[in-house]
Design a protein around this motif. Structure first.
Motif, PDB file in Angstrom:
ATOM      1  N   ASN A   1      11.886  40.948 -34.071  1.00  0.00           N
ATOM      2  CA  ASN A   1      11.043  41.877 -34.498  1.00  0.00           C
ATOM      3  C   ASN A   1       9.902  41.296 -35.453  1.00  0.00           C
ATOM      4  N   ALA A   2       8.520  41.726 -35.040  1.00  0.00           N
ATOM      5  CA  ALA A   2       7.404  41.112 -35.613  1.00  0.00           C
ATOM      6  C   ALA A   2       6.619  41.782 -36.808  1.00  0.00           C
ATOM      7  N   TYR A   3       6.059  41.167 -37.823  1.00  0.00           N
ATOM      8  CA  TYR A   3       5.621  41.648 -38.955  1.00  0.00           C
ATOM      9  C   TYR A   3       4.200  40.803 -39.290  1.00  0.00           C
ATOM     10  N   ILE A   4       3.165  41.722 -40.038  1.00  0.00           N
ATOM     11  CA  ILE A   4       2.597  41.057 -40.581  1.00  0.00           C
ATOM     12  C   ILE A   4       2.224  41.514 -42.157  1.00  0.00           C
ATOM     13  N   ILE A   5       1.434  40.825 -42.887  1.00  0.00           N
ATOM     14  CA  ILE A   5       1.539  40.937 -44.557  1.00  0.00           C
ATOM     15  C   ILE A   5       0.008  41.106 -44.911  1.00  0.00           C
ATOM     16  N   ARG A   6      -0.615  42.201 -45.294  1.00  0.00           N
ATOM     17  CA  ARG A   6      -1.829  42.040 -46.043  1.00  0.00           C
ATOM     18  C   ARG A   6      -1.476  42.502 -47.727  1.00  0.00           C
TER      19      ARG A   6
ATOM     20  N   GLY B   1      16.408  46.210 -35.234  1.00  0.00           N
ATOM     21  CA  GLY B   1      17.041  45.175 -35.719  1.00  0.00           C
ATOM     22  C   GLY B   1      17.816  45.284 -36.710  1.00  0.00           C
ATOM     23  N   ILE B   2      19.060  44.678 -36.888  1.00  0.00           N
ATOM     24  CA  ILE B   2      19.802  44.724 -37.854  1.00  0.00           C
ATOM     25  C   ILE B   2      19.160  43.901 -39.085  1.00  0.00           C
ATOM     26  N   THR B   3      18.767  42.590 -38.790  1.00  0.00           N
ATOM     27  CA  THR B   3      17.936  41.725 -39.895  1.00  0.00           C
ATOM     28  C   THR B   3      16.846  42.637 -40.212  1.00  0.00           C
ATOM     29  N   ARG B   4      15.942  43.242 -39.533  1.00  0.00           N
ATOM     30  CA  ARG B   4      15.001  43.916 -39.792  1.00  0.00           C
ATOM     31  C   ARG B   4      15.115  44.992 -40.847  1.00  0.00           C
ATOM     32  N   ALA B   5      16.176  45.619 -40.699  1.00  0.00           N
ATOM     33  CA  ALA B   5      16.551  46.874 -41.764  1.00  0.00           C
ATOM     34  C   ALA B   5      16.904  46.120 -42.896  1.00  0.00           C
ATOM     35  N   ALA B   6      17.600  45.085 -43.124  1.00  0.00           N
ATOM     36  CA  ALA B   6      18.142  44.473 -44.153  1.00  0.00           C
ATOM     37  C   ALA B   6      16.713  44.098 -44.953  1.00  0.00           C
ATOM     38  N   VAL B   7      15.961  43.273 -44.538  1.00  0.00           N
ATOM     39  CA  VAL B   7      14.817  42.371 -44.908  1.00  0.00           C
ATOM     40  C   VAL B   7      13.925  43.926 -45.290  1.00  0.00           C
TER      41      VAL B   7
ATOM     42  N   PHE C   1       5.320  36.912 -39.965  1.00  0.00           N
ATOM     43  CA  PHE C   1       6.717  36.518 -39.792  1.00  0.00           C
ATOM     44  C   PHE C   1       7.042  37.317 -38.862  1.00  0.00           C
ATOM     45  N   VAL C   2       8.579  36.871 -38.241  1.00  0.00           N
ATOM     46  CA  VAL C   2       9.341  37.228 -37.439  1.00  0.00           C
ATOM     47  C   VAL C   2      10.911  37.411 -38.111  1.00  0.00           C
ATOM     48  N   THR C   3      11.800  38.404 -37.561  1.00  0.00           N
ATOM     49  CA  THR C   3      13.243  38.444 -37.975  1.00  0.00           C
ATOM     50  C   THR C   3      14.174  38.689 -37.030  1.00  0.00           C
ATOM     51  N   SER C   4      15.215  37.847 -37.192  1.00  0.00           N
ATOM     52  CA  SER C   4      16.321  38.061 -35.980  1.00  0.00           C
ATOM     53  C   SER C   4      17.636  37.613 -36.623  1.00  0.00           C
TER      54      SER C   4
END
Length: 287
Positions: free
Chosen positions: A188-193, A209-215, A243-246
């Motif tokens: 999964n893909a993310y940006i931060i502003r 994403g399972i990691t997405r939900a936790a993060v 960043f990405v999560t998996s």
């Protein structure tokens, strides 16, 4: 040394495990899968992966295998017998083998699902240099099928995307549909502003994403804001961080997209902190 794998109720040496050439996972990609990380000999987010597996099976009307309620025990046994300290456990469930090729689903009363599990040892999984240095990515058109929320084994285009990235001399690719980023080839893909994390909302367009939900949960607990909405490659390049999560990458900073540097060109402090929090909290809850 040969690994021990699990196939339809048996623990076998990997070179003795056999699946029919008529299995629908082989002929039709008619199968779902999950990958669970192992850190310190324990399983990370196992319950979430099992719940998503059940959802994927239901969405494709694949019968839940008899071994479903024993999956935790099976995962633990494979970790034990293969001596996995850090690594992955791969699980695949297919619709089974009807004994011939046919587009029509076989009768689940007579054709049982095929269940396969195996381990991959990956020492230092949580301390990979990419987490310290960040990764570079390219953008590519998203040409996958429409039900990306189901974790199927239809991974040809993501595999092609990985190869596009490799040929470009970078680590990975973000896929773009109608001008907006959907997700990475396997993340999964993310940006931060500022203090806000921006990521595409859950739908059939992306994997839940399972990691997405936790993060995202940990980010909110750390007083960060969450915006679930579409964003473009141009917006990502202009972001403070990305960043990405998996399940296997955890939280991985992105420092460059299509040759353009993000922020200062080094992993951002918020992404690195989220990685620390995720690993700390996940290890506490590991089974």
């Amino acid at each position: 040394m040969s690994r021990t794998v699990y196939l339809n109720g048996e623990y076998l040496p990997e070179d003795e495990a056999k699946v029919s050439i008529f299995d629908r996972g082989f002929l039709m990609a008619d199968a779902v899968y999950e990958v669970t990380s192992v850190l310190g000999g324990k399983l990370i987010d196992f319950a979430g992966h099992q719940q998503r597996l059940e959802r994927s099976l239901n969405e494709l009307d694949i019968q839940k295998p008899d071994a479903f309620d024993d999956l935790l025990e099976i995962h633990r046994e494979l970790v034990r017998v293969n001596g996995i300290e850090d690594g992955l456990v791969y699980l695949q469930v297919t619709r089974g083998s009807p004994g011939d090729r046919d587009f029509v689903f076989p009768d689940p009363a007579t054709v049982k699902p095929t269940v396969v599990l195996f381990t991959q040892s990956m020492p230092g999984l949580a301390t990979r240099p990419e987490a310290r240095d960040g990764i570079k990515i390219i953008s590519i058109e998203d040409q996958r099928w429409a039900r990306r929320d189901i974790k199927t084994v239809q991974l040809l285009y993501p595999s092609m995307g990985k190869m596009m990235a490799k040929k470009a001399g970078v680590h990975d690719a973000w896929m773009v549909q109608d001008g907006a980023v959907t997700e990475g080839t396997s993340n999964n893909a993310y940006i931060i502003r500022g203090n806000t994390i921006i990521t595409r909302a859950l739908s059939q367009d992306i994997l839940h994403g399972i990691t997405r939900a936790a993060v995202l949960r940990f980010a909110q607990e750390a007083q960060m804001l969450i915006e679930e909405r579409d964003f473009t490659i141009e917006e990502a390049i202009g972001a403070d961080e990305a960043f990405v999560t998996s399940a296997s990458a955890f939280v991985m900073p992105v420092i460059e997209i299509d040759g353009s540097v993000i922020g200062d060109g080094v992993p951002g402090g918020r992404a690195l902190r989220l990685r620390e929090i995720y690993l700390e909290e996940s290890l506490k809850a590991a089974v």
